[in-house]
Design a protein around this motif. Structure first.
Motif, PDB file in Angstrom:
ATOM      1  N   GLN A   1       0.809  -1.217   0.000  1.00  0.00           N
ATOM      2  CA  GLN A   1       0.000   0.000   0.000  1.00  0.00           C
ATOM      3  C   GLN A   1       0.844   1.270   0.000  1.00  0.00           C
ATOM      4  OE1 GLN A   1      -2.458  -0.487   3.478  1.00  0.00           O
ATOM      5  NE2 GLN A   1      -3.238  -2.471   2.807  1.00  0.00           N
ATOM      6  N   SER A   2       2.156   1.121  -0.137  1.00  0.00           N
ATOM      7  CA  SER A   2       3.054   2.262   0.006  1.00  0.00           C
ATOM      8  C   SER A   2       3.555   2.785  -1.343  1.00  0.00           C
ATOM      9  CB  SER A   2       4.257   1.872   0.870  1.00  0.00           C
ATOM     10  OG  SER A   2       5.242   2.872   0.836  1.00  0.00           O
ATOM     11  N   PRO A   3       3.212   4.024  -1.698  1.00  0.00           N
ATOM     12  CA  PRO A   3       3.763   4.617  -2.930  1.00  0.00           C
ATOM     13  C   PRO A   3       5.290   4.746  -2.870  1.00  0.00           C
ATOM     14  CG  PRO A   3       1.897   5.893  -2.096  1.00  0.00           C
ATOM     15  CD  PRO A   3       2.251   4.910  -1.034  1.00  0.00           C
ATOM     16  N   ILE A   4       5.814   4.986  -1.658  1.00  0.00           N
ATOM     17  CA  ILE A   4       7.271   5.114  -1.504  1.00  0.00           C
ATOM     18  C   ILE A   4       7.952   3.798  -1.851  1.00  0.00           C
ATOM     19  CG2 ILE A   4       9.118   5.507   0.182  1.00  0.00           C
ATOM     20  CD1 ILE A   4       7.280   7.486   1.583  1.00  0.00           C
ATOM     21  N   TRP A   5       7.363   2.687  -1.417  1.00  0.00           N
ATOM     22  CA  TRP A   5       7.942   1.380  -1.725  1.00  0.00           C
ATOM     23  C   TRP A   5       7.905   1.115  -3.228  1.00  0.00           C
ATOM     24  CZ3 TRP A   5      11.167  -1.956  -0.006  1.00  0.00           C
ATOM     25  CH2 TRP A   5      11.185  -3.272  -0.484  1.00  0.00           C
ATOM     26  N   MET A   6       6.837   1.538  -3.881  1.00  0.00           N
ATOM     27  CA  MET A   6       6.748   1.365  -5.332  1.00  0.00           C
ATOM     28  C   MET A   6       7.854   2.148  -6.037  1.00  0.00           C
ATOM     29  SD  MET A   6       4.415  -0.759  -5.935  1.00  0.00           S
ATOM     30  CE  MET A   6       4.267  -1.651  -4.387  1.00  0.00           C
ATOM     31  N   LEU A   7       8.089   3.371  -5.588  1.00  0.00           N
ATOM     32  CA  LEU A   7       9.156   4.194  -6.170  1.00  0.00           C
ATOM     33  C   LEU A   7      10.516   3.563  -5.936  1.00  0.00           C
ATOM     34  CD1 LEU A   7       7.926   7.756  -5.130  1.00  0.00           C
ATOM     35  CD2 LEU A   7       7.917   6.768  -7.451  1.00  0.00           C
ATOM     36  N   PHE A   8      10.707   2.976  -4.756  1.00  0.00           N
ATOM     37  CA  PHE A   8      11.971   2.318  -4.443  1.00  0.00           C
ATOM     38  C   PHE A   8      12.179   1.106  -5.352  1.00  0.00           C
ATOM     39  CE2 PHE A   8      14.074  -1.135  -2.040  1.00  0.00           C
ATOM     40  CZ  PHE A   8      15.343  -0.565  -1.900  1.00  0.00           C
ATOM     41  N   LYS A   9      11.138   0.298  -5.548  1.00  0.00           N
ATOM     42  CA  LYS A   9      11.246  -0.882  -6.371  1.00  0.00           C
ATOM     43  C   LYS A   9      11.561  -0.523  -7.839  1.00  0.00           C
ATOM     44  CE  LYS A   9       8.678  -4.488  -6.049  1.00  0.00           C
ATOM     45  NZ  LYS A   9       7.489  -5.375  -6.057  1.00  0.00           N
ATOM     46  N   GLN A  10      11.090   0.643  -8.257  1.00  0.00           N
ATOM     47  CA  GLN A  10      11.341   1.099  -9.617  1.00  0.00           C
ATOM     48  C   GLN A  10      12.705   1.780  -9.766  1.00  0.00           C
ATOM     49  OE1 GLN A  10       7.966   3.588 -10.599  1.00  0.00           O
ATOM     50  NE2 GLN A  10       6.524   1.973 -10.061  1.00  0.00           N
TER      51      GLN A  10
END
Length: 393
Positions: A380-389
């Motif tokens: 549910q974390s946009p920050i985690w999505m940015l990190f994964k990308q």
């Protein structure tokens, strides 16, 4: 409930509680009223506890032990007492950036009143550089305050080496051993020349509200301090007030029942948990892992997962984000910042501290639930999505 916050406090040992109970309802005399049997019974119980604690710490003279309400009072008594007595010699105190807040706040108060403070940094693993300590000592240095083991990370400082450096330079060494005692091999004060040391019973399955300050009485150069609490002549006039007899009895019983071999088994539980959690959760870091650590302490930073959010998702598991003394503070841990962590990562850190009552099954349940909670937070974390990308660190 699974209790994993044993560095904050421990459950009292059943036998310790049983030993205390008669001094609430049967032998309830004032230990200073030695004119009658009730008072003498209480006084004898205190003397017995003092001997039990002295034996456990290899203190040769039991009168070197001063009972206090806990480690915080003992810390205040040691630091303020030395400053008051040795001000004619010097005003320089050396401590460490990762000390407990009770030490840091007391030192800050002394600094506001004219003392000169040196706050030693720590290496990435949480330990001090002892060469840097030696270089920091000046002719005006009167006191070095370094803890035995950190309450957040469990990192153990080389206190025998620190004591030797202080002894060679004629400087008093005060050691906060609150987290160390009962969680590591026995501390032998007959062999390590620590001048003052504090401890607290509730950290090793004793009662809350009772601690002690050890003050070494050198034959040629006894350590001198001014009292913090004056009143009666209890504790050699260094700590006035009516004795808390049940708590002192519990203190003695708890330290007598410590078994350092238990911590070898606890270290196995710690290692089992750490291996399992690192295998299950990516981008997780164990702070202080490359330093000597207490057998029971695990300090985990989980990248881009706020610790407060994890704790809210796991109400049946009791752990913390750091020291109980700074709970509620919005500031990141001063210990982790001193070790080089970013503020963001420090806020993503959990402290898990186990005890002899912790079971393998409880730790396996914790691994499973923590893994699931981390996964949900990251989904549910946009920050985690940015990190994964690869868009942010």
């Amino acid at each position: 409930m699974i209790y994993l916050d044993n560095n904050a406090t421990t459950r009292i040992n059943d036998d310790v509680l049983a030993a205390m109970l008669p001094y609430f309802s049967e032998s309830y005399g004032n230990a200073s009223s030695i004119q009658h049997r009730f008072g003498r019974n209480a006084s004898e119980a205190i003397a017995r506890a003092r001997q039990q604690i002295s034996k456990a710490l290899c203190i040769q003279n039991a009168d070197e032990l001063i009972f206090t309400s806990g480690a915080t009072e003992a810390i205040n008594l040691a630091i303020k007492g030395v400053v008051a007595r040795y001000s004619a010699i010097g005003n320089h105190i050396i401590t460490c950036q990762t000390e407990h807040k009770a030490v840091l706040e007391t030192c800050l108060q002394m600094e506001s009143k004219g003392s000169r403070l040196t706050y030693l940094p720590v290496l990435d693993n949480g330990q001090i550089d002892t060469d840097q300590l030696a270089r920091a000592i000046t002719p005006e240095t009167i006191l070095v305050c370094i803890m035995a083991a950190n309450n957040e990370t469990g990192v153990v400082h080389p206190i025998a080496e620190i004591a030797k450096i202080c002894q060679q330079n004629g400087v008093l060494f005060f050691c906060d051993a609150t987290q160390y005692i009962g969680k590591q091999h026995a501390l032998d004060l007959a062999q390590i020349p620590i001048d003052m040391l504090c401890l607290s019973a509730h950290k090793f399955h004793g009662p809350k509200g009772i601690g002690a300050l050890y003050i070494r009485r050198h034959k040629n150069k006894p350590t001198q301090i001014e009292p913090l609490i004056v009143g009666g002549n209890q504790e050699g006039a260094l700590r006035g007030g009516t004795y808390n007899v049940p708590a002192i009895v519990g203190f003695g019983e708890a330290i007598q029942r410590m078994d350092t071999d238990e911590w070898k088994e606890i270290a196995k539980l710690r290692d089992h948990f750490e291996n399992a959690i690192v295998a299950r959760i990516p981008h997780i870091f164990i702070n202080g892992a490359n330093a000597p650590r207490l057998a029971n302490t695990i300090n985990l930073s989980i990248k881009h997962v706020p610790a407060a959010e994890l704790i809210g998702r796991l109400p049946e598991i009791v752990f913390s984000t750091g020291s109980a003394c700074v709970t509620g503070s919005r500031a990141p841990s001063h210990v982790l910042i001193a070790m080089g962590l970013s503020e963001e990562l420090a806020r993503c850190t959990l402290r898990i501290s186990i005890s002899k009552y912790t079971t393998l099954e409880e730790l396996d349940i914790t691994v499973n639930q923590l893994t699931e909670a981390v996964s949900k937070v990251r989904e549910q974390s946009p920050i985690w999505m940015l990190f994964k990308q690869g868009l942010i660190d």
